[in-house]
Write a protein that holds these residues in place. Structure first.
Motif, PDB file in Angstrom:
ATOM      1  N   THR A 155       8.274  23.100  21.201  1.00 59.61           N
ATOM      2  CA  THR A 155       7.789  22.934  22.554  1.00 59.61           C
ATOM      3  C   THR A 155       8.878  22.296  23.412  1.00 59.61           C
ATOM      4  OG1 THR A 155       5.553  22.644  21.710  1.00 59.61           O
ATOM      5  CG2 THR A 155       5.948  21.949  23.956  1.00 59.61           C
ATOM      6  N   THR A 167       5.824  20.074  27.667  1.00 65.90           N
ATOM      7  CA  THR A 167       4.991  18.984  27.174  1.00 65.90           C
ATOM      8  C   THR A 167       4.652  18.022  28.310  1.00 65.90           C
ATOM      9  OG1 THR A 167       5.985  19.136  24.990  1.00 65.90           O
ATOM     10  CG2 THR A 167       4.867  17.081  25.527  1.00 65.90           C
ATOM     11  N   GLU A 210       0.968  17.130  29.967  1.00 71.16           N
ATOM     12  CA  GLU A 210       0.478  15.753  30.048  1.00 71.16           C
ATOM     13  C   GLU A 210       0.179  15.328  31.486  1.00 71.16           C
ATOM     14  OE1 GLU A 210       3.578  13.490  28.243  1.00 71.16           O
ATOM     15  OE2 GLU A 210       3.078  14.141  26.224  1.00 71.16           O
TER      16      GLU A 210
END
Length: 95
Positions: free
Chosen positions: A29, A34, A38
């Protein structure tokens, strides 16, 4: 019943081994992806749709506008913003 339970308990342990044995590599990833997941994805599920307001800007202007936007939208950390912007530039800007 004991045989079924034993088979169910063993299944999660053997699945990753069989995937690797078949030559499939786990997907790495991107740190920007990521960070997007988030900080952004709960409101902006699709980056392509989110990028509509920025995509027609020149690259330097787009990056500055994204940086300004992200400062006030859950990506206060400069490193996280840079990773998100790099990922968006690489994957969600029409060339």
């Amino acid at each position: 019943m004991c045989i079924v339970l034993a088979a169910l308990l063993a299944l999660p342990l053997t699945a990753p081994v069989s995937t690797l044995a078949m030559g499939q590599q786990p997907r790495a990833t991107d740190p920007g992806e990521t960070a997007y997941q988030e900080a952004c994805a709960s409101c902006h599920r699709t980056p392509t749709r989110f990028m509509r307001r920025f995509v027609d800007l020149a690259q330097a202007d787009r990056q500055a506008a994204l940086d300004d936007f992200l400062k006030t939208h859950y990506a206060e950390d400069a490193g996280k913003r840079a990773a998100i912007i790099a990922w968006l530039e690489a994957n969600h800007v029409r060339r």
